[in-house]
Design an enzyme around this catalytic site. Structure first.
Site, PDB file in Angstrom:
ATOM      1  N   ARG A   1      10.889  -0.856  -9.614  1.00 35.83           N
ATOM      2  CA  ARG A   1      11.597   0.421  -9.708  1.00 35.83           C
ATOM      3  C   ARG A   1      11.840   1.089  -8.364  1.00 35.83           C
ATOM      4  NH1 ARG A   1       9.985  -0.357 -14.523  1.00 35.83           N
ATOM      5  NH2 ARG A   1       8.430  -1.418 -13.305  1.00 35.83           N
ATOM      6  N   THR A   2      10.788   1.215  -7.573  1.00 35.68           N
ATOM      7  CA  THR A   2      10.939   1.959  -6.322  1.00 35.68           C
ATOM      8  C   THR A   2      11.936   1.230  -5.424  1.00 35.68           C
ATOM      9  OG1 THR A   2       8.683   2.718  -6.579  1.00 35.68           O
ATOM     10  CG2 THR A   2       9.679   3.035  -4.417  1.00 35.68           C
TER      11      THR A   2
ATOM     12  N   LYS B   1       5.218 -16.621  11.627  1.00 33.52           N
ATOM     13  CA  LYS B   1       4.978 -17.288  12.922  1.00 33.52           C
ATOM     14  C   LYS B   1       3.918 -16.557  13.733  1.00 33.52           C
ATOM     15  CE  LYS B   1       9.889 -18.398  13.324  1.00 33.52           C
ATOM     16  NZ  LYS B   1      11.050 -18.089  14.152  1.00 33.52           N
TER      17      LYS B   1
ATOM     18  N   HIS C   1       2.293   8.258  -2.758  1.00 30.75           N
ATOM     19  CA  HIS C   1       3.598   7.773  -3.214  1.00 30.75           C
ATOM     20  C   HIS C   1       4.497   9.017  -3.320  1.00 30.75           C
ATOM     21  CE1 HIS C   1       6.561   5.312  -4.937  1.00 30.75           C
ATOM     22  NE2 HIS C   1       5.928   4.803  -5.969  1.00 30.75           N
TER      23      HIS C   1
ATOM     24  N   ARG D   1       6.977  -0.057   1.788  1.00 28.27           N
ATOM     25  CA  ARG D   1       5.821  -0.063   0.873  1.00 28.27           C
ATOM     26  C   ARG D   1       4.846  -1.103   1.389  1.00 28.27           C
ATOM     27  NH1 ARG D   1       5.594  -0.522  -5.656  1.00 28.27           N
ATOM     28  NH2 ARG D   1       6.153   1.648  -5.405  1.00 28.27           N
TER      29      ARG D   1
END
Ligand code: NCD
Length: 351
Positions: free
Chosen positions: A85-86, A114, A168, A135
């Site tokens: 959703r986000t 790497k 959040h 996030r």
């Protein structure tokens, strides 16, 4: 001589009020990190902008106009923790206002594989993009990245799309936007009873929404959770310091009839250290139609989603269930936030 950079731990040891001062520029939010950054006037402004965006999308040529507003901007969506959703609502929000996007969701496909540090990776993004939506599972990581980028002198705004168990902020904004719209003809967010239900210890959406709501001092909180997952001590201290009334409970059914808003959450078992989720009977923190019938007629049920069994799908058709609307509101609210960060909200008046 420039001051040496603080370590991650030392940076986060500063109180949020001190950190927040670095996240504002030209009288606007630059980095979006914490719910505490949003005071009532700014929230009202964002809610009005989100309403306006929604209205414009429904008008002839409205979508075309909106797409012209930030068409010179580019955003990196850097999501190294699972998200549906986000991620999608930020993507859809960018598309609404014309922002081009690119994404990194799996670090194993980037140069992190790497051996490049996340810090260097984020610095690369800031060279190509005008903002980064981020996030990450580590609490406080987005904030530290913002601090490091600022120190390079080539910073771009970072928007926190969820930082571990910690915060959040954009979920909290869309939660309050949904409450605001639902309670619009009933005196707004004030003088209401709010129940937060489920895994309140580890759910960052609850944490951020309670922080955001706590600036309204005339409301009542009920935290309904298994003892092992009740709200964290720092959140309790925060409410105590503000003198806000709250109750802790393990019994959802006794609380339901009194509530104006019931905010359900899922068990956050991805944060288990040793299977502690298995020790609780989470079925006690769920809603079916029978329980919903005991709620007030004009109350509302929210959920940040994804859900598991904590809301039976038969509840979806009840008028009190607003979680699908909440999800759509997220796109409009995030588009409003992007317009704010880029100082472009006033452009909507041109339509
Ligand atoms: C929430 C999250 O990621 O914290 N979901 C979301 O952003 N819509 C809640 C959750 O995962 O339970």
């Amino acid at each position: 001589m420039t001051a040496p950079l603080l370590s991650f731990e030392d940076y986060l040891r500063q109180p949020p009020e001190a950190r927040m001062t670095h996240y504002v520029r030209k009288g606007r939010l630059y980095h979006v990190m914490l719910p505490q950054q949003f005071e009532e006037p700014l929230m009202e402004e964002l809610f009005d902008t989100a309403d306006l965006i929604k209205e414009i999308t429904r008008k002839p040529n409205g979508s075309g106009f909106l797409k012209s507003v930030l068409r010179h901007k580019k955003a990196m969506l850097y999501f190294t923790q699972p998200s549906t959703r986000t991620f999608l609502s930020f993507l859809a929000a960018c598309q609404l206002v014309g922002i081009d996007t690119a994404e990194v969701r799996d670090p194993s496909l980037s140069s992190e594989y790497k051996g490049e540090s996340q810090e260097d990776g984020v610095r690369v993004f800031s060279s190509y993009f005008d903002c980064i939506v981020m996030r990450d599972p580590k609490p406080g990581f987005c904030e530290y990245m913002a601090y490091l980028l600022d120190a390079t002198g080539r910073s771009v705004p970072i928007l926190n799309g969820g930082s571990g168990k910690d915060q959040h902020p954009t979920q909290a904004l869309l939660d309050l936007y949904t409450m605001h719209r639902s309670f619009f003809n009933r005196g707004g967010l004030r003088k209401k009873r709010y129940a937060f239900v489920g895994d309140l210890l580890r759910g960052r959406a609850v944490r951020s929404s309670v922080y955001l709501l706590s600036q309204f001092q005339d409301l009542e909180f009920h935290f309904v959770a298994p003892a092992a997952f009740q709200i964290a001590p720092d959140l309790e201290d925060h409410l105590k310091t503000l003198g806000i009334s709250y109750q802790l409970s393990e019994d959802l059914e006794s609380v339901l009839p009194e509530m104006d808003c019931v905010y359900m959450t899922r068990l956050q078992d991805e944060y288990d250290l040793s299977g502690e989720s298995q020790l609780v009977d989470y079925s006690r923190y769920s809603l079916d139609l029978e329980k919903v019938q005991k709620m007030k007629q004009d109350s509302i049920i929210l959920h940040p989603l994804p859900r598991r069994d904590e809301i039976h799908p038969e509840v979806d058709a009840d008028p009190r269930a607003v979680y699908w609307r909440q999800l759509r509101n997220g796109m409009y609210l995030r588009a409003a936030l992007l317009l704010h960060v880029f100082g472009a909200a006033h452009r909507l008046q041109e339509y």
